[in-house]
Write an enzyme that holds these catalytic residues in place. Structure first.
Site, short mmCIF file in Angstrom:
data_model
loop_
_atom_site.label_atom_id
_atom_site.label_comp_id
_atom_site.label_asym_id
_atom_site.label_seq_id
_atom_site.Cartn_x
_atom_site.Cartn_y
_atom_site.Cartn_z
N HIS A 84 0.86 -1.19 0.00
CA HIS A 84 0.00 0.00 0.00
C HIS A 84 0.89 1.24 0.00
O HIS A 84 1.28 1.73 1.04
CB HIS A 84 -0.93 0.00 1.21
CG HIS A 84 -2.10 0.91 1.06
ND1 HIS A 84 -2.18 2.12 1.70
CD2 HIS A 84 -3.23 0.81 0.31
CE1 HIS A 84 -3.32 2.72 1.38
NE2 HIS A 84 -3.97 1.94 0.54
N ILE A 123 0.88 4.42 3.79
CA ILE A 123 -0.31 4.98 4.44
C ILE A 123 -1.21 3.82 4.87
O ILE A 123 -1.44 2.88 4.10
CB ILE A 123 -1.08 5.90 3.48
CG1 ILE A 123 -0.24 7.14 3.13
CG2 ILE A 123 -2.40 6.35 4.09
CD1 ILE A 123 -0.88 8.03 2.09
N GLY A 164 -7.65 3.07 4.79
CA GLY A 164 -8.78 3.59 5.55
C GLY A 164 -9.74 2.52 6.02
O GLY A 164 -10.31 2.61 7.11
N VAL A 165 -9.89 1.45 5.21
CA VAL A 165 -10.83 0.39 5.59
C VAL A 165 -10.36 -0.32 6.86
O VAL A 165 -11.19 -0.84 7.62
CB VAL A 165 -11.01 -0.62 4.44
CG1 VAL A 165 -11.73 0.02 3.26
CG2 VAL A 165 -9.68 -1.21 4.00
N GLU A 182 -12.18 -1.02 10.35
CA GLU A 182 -12.15 -2.32 11.01
C GLU A 182 -11.77 -2.18 12.48
O GLU A 182 -12.33 -2.86 13.35
CB GLU A 182 -11.15 -3.25 10.30
CG GLU A 182 -10.96 -4.60 10.94
CD GLU A 182 -12.20 -5.47 10.91
OE1 GLU A 182 -12.29 -6.41 11.73
OE2 GLU A 182 -13.09 -5.22 10.06
#
Length: 437
Positions: free
Chosen positions: A342, A348, A351-352, A356
């Site tokens: 990533h 970074i 966002g998911v 979670e």
């Protein structure tokens, strides 16, 4: 590893100063790692020193003046720009007066001196600060500076005069060789109508066409032809590099400027200092982490959640606020498996995975309640999700979750993640509790 650099040996530069008009001798000397730039007044008793730091700025009218106690050094920006632009991290700057030599109004005398003696690497890595969030400072008449996150250092500048003439634009990527050829030779300039007021204030006593360009109407007066068609904006970039060197770390950011000035440049350096201080403070260990009742360590978290590496997103629960709210913590390290793919060059946290983490903390809230032990919390949907800032390796993610409703097997919760008290992600969650399979 990029190592710090200093001068290979001392080098002397002599001349007269711009604002005071005094003859002055300046010696650039090697300095120890992590010294930064240190001015030394050898003309005064006890030879006092003043570090080139933002907290020592005393004045920014037409030049940047540093001071500590009764000791002052005027017009430091040309020396600092020449050192920073040439790749020098540490230097002792000895002065026989209160202002460095002006030379021809550019940084040429300093850069040529630095290149004559050369640089040497030191046994300490360079300290970089990669800006995380945009910064903005504003001046009068539409003047502003913006610092934008970037993986390198660059400047984009629009020089707009008060007359509307000689408007110039430049985008420049930092490189020591290009700095010596494209930025350092650009000379300082002044408008004819400004000369008398400056003289009345006791400034530019050493000014002449030998060390400054004078603009009168549509005419440019200087001892030699313009060195660049856009020499004025190049000198503005030169000044910005010098003033931003008051921020002690190598900067990774894209600076956008319109009508910059020493005052605005220093304000941006001050904003960078604050941003760096905030970043460092959130790397420090959390104080007074609660233990025992009202908090869960990782062993207790593992007893409640079925998640395991690499999908366990809660390291500990810091506290519960009643039965409906909890605050947890996740230490984000470079060892997280998702950083391998990533944006590995600019890692970074997805966002998911922040969502979670909020869902797992909300599940802990439910699973601790009577009758729910041993069940599973399935994340079903997210609503009103906003990602507000990036989360990077080294961050401590603080996770908050609050139950909004729970009927039957369906629960709703609101959550958010924070880094250094700044929200990185927030949203509403829907999940279901089911019996273990």
């Amino acid at each position: 590893m990029i190592r710090q650099k200093t001068l290979r040996e001392p080098v002397r530069i002599e001349g007269s100063s711009l604002h005071t008009g005094q003859p002055v001798s300046l010696v650039l000397r090697p300095a120890d790692p992590d010294t930064g730039y240190l001015f030394k007044r050898v003309d005064l008793p006890d030879e006092p020193t003043v570090a080139a730091r933002i907290e020592h700025v005393r004045q920014t009218e037409r030049a940047t003046t540093l001071g500590e106690g009764n000791v002052k050094i005027h017009t430091v920006e040309h020396v600092l720009a020449s050192l920073r632009g040439s790749g020098v991290d540490n230097a002792l700057i000895e002065l026989s007066a209160n202002e460095p030599p002006i030379g021809d109004g550019s940084g040429r005398i300093y850069v040529e001196a630095i290149r004559r003696v050369g640089l040497v690497e030191q046994d300490r890595p360079v300290s970089f600060f990669e800006l995380r969030d945009p910064l903005y400072v504003q001046g009068r008449d539409g003047a502003y500076l913006v610092a934008w996150p970037s993986s390198s250092f660059s400047l984009t500048c629009t020089q707009v005069t008060h007359t509307g003439k000689f408007t110039q634009f430049l985008h420049w990527e930092h490189d020591p060789e290009r700095f010596a050829a494209e930025i350092a030779p650009a000379r300082t300039f002044v408008f004819y109508e400004e000369v008398q007021p400056l003289m009345e204030k006791g400034l530019i006593k050493g000014g002449s066409l030998e060390n400054a360009i004078v603009i009168r109407g549509d005419t440019v007066f200087c001892q030699e032809p313009l060195r660049f068609e856009d020499e004025f904006v190049r000198h503005k970039v030169f000044d910005m590099i010098g003033d931003l060197a008051l921020f002690p770390h190598r900067l990774k950011a894209h600076i956008l400027a319109a009508k910059p000035s020493h005052t605005l440049n220093v304000e941006m350096a001050r904003a960078l200092q604050k941003a760096h201080r905030d970043y460092v403070s959130q790397l420090m260990p959390l104080e007074n982490i609660p233990t025992g009742e009202g908090a869960l360590d990782i062993r207790e978290v593992l007893k409640i959640l079925p998640h395991r590496y690499p999908f366990l997103m809660i390291d500990r629960v810091l506290r519960f606020e009643g039965n409906a709210k909890a605050v947890g913590q996740k230490a984000v390290t470079m060892n997280e498996p998702y950083f391998q793919g990533h944006f590995p060059g600019h890692p970074i946290m997805p966002g998911v995975l922040q969502l979670e983490a909020m869902a797992q903390l909300a599940s802990i809230l439910l699973l601790r309640q009577a009758g729910n032990a041993g069940k599973l919390g399935f994340f079903m949907s997210a609503d009103k999700v906003k990602f507000r800032r990036p989360v990077m390796p080294g961050d401590t993610l603080i996770v908050e979750a609050e139950l909004v409703s729970f009927r039957g097997k369906i629960g709703r919760a609101s959550g958010r993640c924070l880094v250094n008290d700044q929200v990185s992600c927030e949203g509403d969650l829907l999940f279901a509790l089911v019996d273990s399979i």
